[in-house]
Enzyme design. Structure first.
Site, PDB file in Angstrom:
ATOM      1  CE1 TYR A 152     -11.541   5.726   2.847  1.00  0.00           C
ATOM      2  CE2 TYR A 152     -10.152   7.388   1.564  1.00  0.00           C
ATOM      3  CZ  TYR A 152     -10.328   6.063   2.124  1.00  0.00           C
ATOM      4  OH  TYR A 152      -9.107   5.028   2.200  1.00  0.00           O
ATOM      5  CG  ASP A 206      -7.419   3.253   9.284  1.00  0.00           C
ATOM      6  OD1 ASP A 206      -6.466   2.760   8.446  1.00  0.00           O
ATOM      7  OD2 ASP A 206      -7.636   4.261   9.875  1.00  0.00           O
TER       8      ASP A 206
END
Length: 375
Positions: free
Chosen positions: A146, A91
């Site tokens: 992540y 993102d």
């Protein structure tokens, strides 16, 4: 003297044209590139062809691939021609230390150096490996890891007056954070942790392999900690909302029972932590490696030799960006101020039937931007 310069210029132009002609003769091969980048100032990874308004990481990458002679210019305009696929669509503002893209390139001499020469210093290609012709980095990826780096004052209880630079996370709070993060492990329905997915959408079910918060450390007088999460795949905003909900519980805004409720069918108001601290650490290709990694033709997709370069890139570009932006823009501190606006108790149905709650709900949507938006 002028003629000499002109001749030199003509010669260098001719050399470049020769190199270009040589490049055109090279067959195209399927490869993966290991990428690291600092995502600040970019509208995510994925290129929006025809939209120059929002700059993405792939805009800079494709431009460098064309300029270095790895791909023809028309492949830059139509990325399908080079079978381009990114492993994860990060993102807006999100960084990566181990992003993988697969594509067909001409294997020119000194390929990594030439691509990097045309990239800004905060985007690097750190490695390249040949892969099978049908390889697709998105479909062949079994899991993604992540990390999320955040100042630990995010976990300070709402009833305690906290000076951000002086706050230090105690053992008990860290244990509670880890107990809550561990609840996400396994398969759950995460429809409340993304936008535009209903409770009965099968694609909202996601499998989380591990999630934990590491030991805190001090940088620039502020204490930080890093949360690691490994899952098969993640939906838009999912990790930020998973972390946002844990923060809301630890700070005392929401009861622990909200976690179980959020996996049920009702709509639950889940806050979305800032994008700044999120980093794509690693992508995993275990099945591919088992099948092709030792077939004598292909290498396993592991990057142990590049680990030092990855660590150096994070130290130079990713961590300082997160720390300095946090200090200057106070993204976490400002976001924490929005938590009291959320309604963690009512379900969507109750909110609609009760006028007062309905009014409150519209205030939340108007001021917080944590609803069905997309960066």
């Amino acid at each position: 003297e002028e003629n000499g310069h002109q001749n030199k210029r003509l010669k260098s132009d001719a050399d470049e044209e020769d190199a270009e002609d040589q490049n055109k003769k090279l067959p195209k091969r399927k490869v993966v590139l290991l990428m690291a980048y600092s995502g600040k100032g970019y509208h995510g990874m994925q290129r929006n062809v025809g939209s120059s308004q929002f700059k993405t990481i792939e805009d800079d990458l494709v431009s460098a691939l064309v300029q270095s002679g790895c791909i023809p210019e028309n492949h830059g305009e139509d990325m399908k021609k080079m079978s381009f696929q990114r492993c994860a669509r990060t993102d807006k503002g999100v960084s990566a230390a181990g992003q993988i893209v697969s594509l067909k390139v001409r294997l020119i001499d000194d390929i990594l150096e030439k691509i990097n020469n045309h990239l800004p210093s905060h985007i690097r290609i750190l490695g390249l490996k040949r892969v099978t012709g049908g390889f697709n980095s998105k479909n062949k990826c079994d899991a993604r890891t992540y990390s999320y780096m955040l100042p630990t004052f995010a976990f300070a209880h709402k009833d305690h007056d906290v000076q951000e630079e002086l706050y230090r996370l105690d053992r008990e709070t860290l244990e509670r954070v880890n107990k809550l993060l561990a609840c996400y492990k396994g398969t759950h329905n995460f429809h409340n942790f993304t936008s535009q997915k209903g409770p009965r959408d099968p694609s909202a079910k996601r499998y989380i392999m591990e999630m934990y918060c590491g030991e805190p450390f001090v940088r620039e007088n502020v204490e930080f900690a890093v949360i690691q999460v490994k899952g098969q795949s993640f939906m838009m905003h999912q990790i930020r909302k998973m972390i946002g909900l844990v923060i809301a519980i630890v700070k005392g805004y929401a009861a622990e029972s909200i976690m179980e409720r959020s996996w049920g069918e009702e709509k639950v108001d889940v806050p979305k932590a800032p994008g700044l601290g999120l980093v794509l650490e690693k992508v995993h290709f275990e099945k591919y490696n088992r099948r092709f990694g030792n077939d004598g033709l292909h290498e396993p997709l592991e990057w142990t030799e590049e680990e030092e370069k990855i660590a150096a890139f994070k130290e130079q570009y990713i961590y300082p960006t997160i720390i300095n932006t946090e200090r200057e823009e106070k993204s976490m501190a400002n976001w924490l101020n929005t938590l009291p606006i959320h309604d963690f108790n009512s379900s969507a149905v109750e909110m609609q039937t009760n006028n007062k709650d309905s009014k409150k709900s519209s205030d939340v949507d108007g001021s917080d931007g944590c609803g069905d938006d997309s960066d």
